[in-house]
Design an enzyme around this catalytic site. Structure first.
Site, PDB file in Angstrom:
ATOM      1  N   LEU A  21       0.689  -0.446   1.010  1.00 25.45           N
ATOM      2  CA  LEU A  21      -0.195  -0.071   2.113  1.00 25.45           C
ATOM      3  C   LEU A  21      -0.657  -1.325   2.854  1.00 25.45           C
ATOM      4  O   LEU A  21      -0.578  -2.433   2.337  1.00 25.45           O
ATOM      5  CB  LEU A  21      -1.416   0.674   1.563  1.00 25.45           C
ATOM      6  N   CYS A  22      -1.191  -1.106   4.049  1.00 24.46           N
ATOM      7  CA  CYS A  22      -1.775  -2.177   4.849  1.00 24.46           C
ATOM      8  C   CYS A  22      -2.807  -2.926   4.028  1.00 24.46           C
ATOM      9  O   CYS A  22      -3.615  -2.272   3.377  1.00 24.46           O
ATOM     10  CB  CYS A  22      -2.444  -1.579   6.088  1.00 24.46           C
ATOM     11  N   PRO A  23      -2.821  -4.245   3.997  1.00 26.50           N
ATOM     12  CA  PRO A  23      -2.092  -5.147   4.886  1.00 26.50           C
ATOM     13  C   PRO A  23      -0.796  -5.694   4.293  1.00 26.50           C
ATOM     14  O   PRO A  23      -0.220  -6.624   4.844  1.00 26.50           O
ATOM     15  CB  PRO A  23      -3.089  -6.313   5.032  1.00 26.50           C
TER      16      PRO A  23
END
Lengths: 86, 171
Positions: A21-23
């Protein structure tokens, strides 16, 4: 360079960020791009739905060229050509 | 007149590359609120920007050697927390610890880095950590209490950095 009208989406390096997932996809892609030479291409695989917007934004901000972007229900595949910046 | 030999731009004719800059204030010392500034800063440097975080008041715990790995998320008065408990139950001993364990499990299951890992990632990428000098004085925190790479600074020093920022946020 491939003279055909279809963009050449061959890549010099592949990075699979499936499940991240981000980042992390942007973070890991930037680390790899920094080690690549200008004009070299990275094939990046992601599954984070946010990556659809994040990866084009990363390319724009870093000054790389987003050569292609394809998505299906399971994953997104981007080909990024490194620009002239570090 | 002597030519300015240090200015390579004059020789190559290339435009200067001035990186964008992100300046963040991190004012919260809970596990959940420690993440957003570190996520934003690690992303900014990945985009080729500069990034600096001013850790102030409870946010300074994120830079505190003995506390940065023990940040918690409250079960009391936290309707959006990992454990959605009535306050009367959320106030019981062990409820905050349970909510914290649950949040850490969410993060691990989602393969998100821990706060110490995020600090290492961002520091390695050159994110500046400003430790609020006033908070240190008020809360009795010494330089030795802080993790490596933290610069002690007051508001003027941070604003001097933030004055050249393209994006500034208070977390």
């Amino acid at each position: 360079m491939n003279p055909n009208s279809t963009p050449n989406t061959d890549a010099d390096t592949t990075l699979d960020c499936s499940g991240l997932l981000c980042p992390l996809p942007v973070y890991k892609a930037a680390l790899v791009l920094k080690r690549m030479g200008s004009g070299e291409r990275l094939r990046l695989v992601t599954t984070d739905p946010g990556a659809l917007e994040d990866i084009p934004a990363m390319a724009r901000q870093r000054g790389d060229l987003l050569v292609s972007s394809t998505a299906d229900d399971e994953k997104q595949v981007f080909v990024i050509e490194k620009g002239s910046q570090p | 007149m002597t030519p300015d030999t240090d200015d390579t731009r004059a020789v190559t004719g290339e435009a200067p590359r001035i990186p964008k800059r992100l300046a963040l204030v991190a004012s919260k010392g809970t596990l959940d609120q420690a993440y957003p500034p570190l996520i934003l800063a690690s992303t900014a440097v990945s985009l080729g920007w500069e990034a600096g975080i001013y850790f102030t008041f409870y946010g300074l715990d994120v830079l505190h050697k003995d506390r940065f790995d023990k940040l918690k998320v409250a079960s009391l008065a936290n309707p959006a927390g990992p454990m959605q408990l009535p306050n009367a139950i959320g106030a019981l001993p062990g409820a905050t610890a349970a909510a914290t364990r649950m949040m850490k499990k969410w993060m691990t299951d989602a393969r998100m880095p821990s706060i110490p890992e995020f600090l290492d990632m961002t520091r390695d990428l050159g994110v500046k950590f400003f430790a609020c000098a006033t908070t240190m004085g008020v809360m009795g925190v010494s330089e030795e209490d802080l993790i490596e790479g933290a610069d002690i600074a007051g508001a003027a020093a941070f604003l001097d950095y933030a004055a050249d920022a393209d994006v500034s946020m208070f977390v």
